[in-house]
Write a protein that holds these residues in place. Sequence first.
Motif, PDB file in Angstrom:
ATOM      1  N   VAL A   9       0.845  -1.192   0.000  1.00 58.13           N
ATOM      2  CA  VAL A   9       0.000   0.000   0.000  1.00 58.13           C
ATOM      3  C   VAL A   9       0.882   1.244   0.000  1.00 58.13           C
ATOM      4  CG1 VAL A   9      -1.797   1.286   1.204  1.00 58.13           C
ATOM      5  CG2 VAL A   9      -1.810  -1.223   1.264  1.00 58.13           C
ATOM      6  N   CYS A  10       0.602   2.167  -0.917  1.00 52.16           N
ATOM      7  CA  CYS A  10       1.379   3.401  -1.057  1.00 52.16           C
ATOM      8  C   CYS A  10       0.582   4.567  -0.466  1.00 52.16           C
ATOM      9  CB  CYS A  10       1.668   3.684  -2.529  1.00 52.16           C
ATOM     10  SG  CYS A  10       2.455   2.311  -3.412  1.00 52.16           S
ATOM     11  N   PRO A  11       1.151   5.296   0.493  1.00 51.73           N
ATOM     12  CA  PRO A  11       0.409   6.387   1.136  1.00 51.73           C
ATOM     13  C   PRO A  11       0.352   7.639   0.273  1.00 51.73           C
ATOM     14  CG  PRO A  11       2.630   6.313   2.002  1.00 51.73           C
ATOM     15  CD  PRO A  11       2.504   5.134   1.055  1.00 51.73           C
ATOM     16  N   ASN A  92      -3.344   5.202  -1.819  1.00 54.21           N
ATOM     17  CA  ASN A  92      -4.411   6.110  -1.421  1.00 54.21           C
ATOM     18  C   ASN A  92      -4.213   7.465  -2.080  1.00 54.21           C
ATOM     19  OD1 ASN A  92      -6.657   7.170   0.058  1.00 54.21           O
ATOM     20  ND2 ASN A  92      -5.199   8.175   1.417  1.00 54.21           N
ATOM     21  N   SER A  93      -5.161   7.858  -2.926  1.00 52.92           N
ATOM     22  CA  SER A  93      -5.145   9.184  -3.540  1.00 52.92           C
ATOM     23  C   SER A  93      -3.827   9.426  -4.274  1.00 52.92           C
ATOM     24  CB  SER A  93      -5.407  10.236  -2.453  1.00 52.92           C
ATOM     25  OG  SER A  93      -5.602  11.509  -2.993  1.00 52.92           O
ATOM     26  N   MET A  94      -3.008  10.381  -3.834  1.00 51.99           N
ATOM     27  CA  MET A  94      -1.733  10.629  -4.492  1.00 51.99           C
ATOM     28  C   MET A  94      -0.860   9.377  -4.532  1.00 51.99           C
ATOM     29  SD  MET A  94       1.670  12.452  -3.415  1.00 51.99           S
ATOM     30  CE  MET A  94       2.530  10.923  -3.775  1.00 51.99           C
ATOM     31  N   GLY A  95      -1.092   8.466  -3.605  1.00 53.09           N
ATOM     32  CA  GLY A  95      -0.345   7.213  -3.587  1.00 53.09           C
ATOM     33  C   GLY A  95      -0.565   6.365  -4.826  1.00 53.09           C
ATOM     34  N   TRP A  96      -1.631   6.674  -5.610  1.00 50.93           N
ATOM     35  CA  TRP A  96      -1.849   5.948  -6.867  1.00 50.93           C
ATOM     36  C   TRP A  96      -0.690   6.183  -7.822  1.00 50.93           C
ATOM     37  CZ3 TRP A  96      -3.996   2.010  -8.988  1.00 50.93           C
ATOM     38  CH2 TRP A  96      -4.089   1.916 -10.380  1.00 50.93           C
ATOM     39  N   TYR A  97      -0.114   7.398  -7.826  1.00 47.21           N
ATOM     40  CA  TYR A  97       1.013   7.675  -8.722  1.00 47.21           C
ATOM     41  C   TYR A  97       2.220   6.827  -8.327  1.00 47.21           C
ATOM     42  CZ  TYR A  97      -2.006  11.720  -9.448  1.00 47.21           C
ATOM     43  OH  TYR A  97      -3.091  12.531  -9.686  1.00 47.21           O
TER      44      TYR A  97
END
Length: 330
Positions: A9-11, A92-97
């Motif tokens: 999971v990327c924050p 999550n949100s910006m973590g999608w990039y």
Amino acid sequence: MSRQTALVVCPGRGSYGKAELGSLARADLSAYDAIRTAAGKPTLTALDSAERFSPSIHLAGENAAPLIYAASMADMAAIDRDRFDVVAVTGNSMGWYTALAAAGAVERLDGFRIADAMGVNSGRHGAGGQLIASTLDGEWRAVPGLRARLLRLAADTGLAVSIDLGGTLVLAGDDAALKAFASAAPVDTVRLAGNGPFHTALMHASSTAALATLPADWFGNPDVPMIDGRGHIWRRWASGREALWRYTFAHQILEAYDFALAIRVALREFAPDRIILLGPGDQLGGAIGQILVGMGWLGMTDKAGFAARQADDPFLLAMGRADQRNLVTK
């Protein structure tokens, strides 16, 4: 001993704070710094090695996004692949990039260019922002009827769901709507300082700029499956470049990001042995814990049950915590 499977999971925004200042000292930032220098921007090395944390500097989108990306990707590279088989990635949100690069759908430096550009683009939006409201009690159990009541109030006051964290709703809209909701809400709300109305139609200028400047040919099939903010799975050899590019810079920017759904789909589809939360920080850990409790995953049905599982045999491994990081790295 056989490898354990892991969901990574990327924050997103807010994960690089005062406590994370200096955390990039162990990372090789030279390639990122060269890109920033060429664009006339302060390097990540300079930002991360500053004497003190400055909210106006470090939390500004044009600096926060690349700092978070660099920290997350350094953690991704530090995972001991002899012990963990990464079977899926989400963010999550910006973590999608970051998830795009962590899963191999874009090259590492192109991923940085995306995060760096979107840190700037995130400031292109109509007037407004975000606030958060919890739908849970102190033991992370859903308060009957509260979620539906908050969603009705949001619709009545002109707010939209920006990010669904499971137990917490992030709502966005213009300033008048935010004030109206906060004054009428049956629970305490918190306005997120410095945040725009992310994941709503008010971000149209951000989406337009991204589609015009960030090319589709940077995108390709991921090496491992990715779960996006709709719960959709982008699979290896079955992810169209154009579709992934357009989702990333249109739907993902303009529509609600359902992080809770992404986690639920990932758990049910891939049944990982562990969740690995990349740094910086571990602020997203509470939200993930609440989602697990909401699902009753591995018998965790309240906050105390989650805490007991984490103390005995942690299912969630947050690399921003020294004790749990040691369980993930070589």
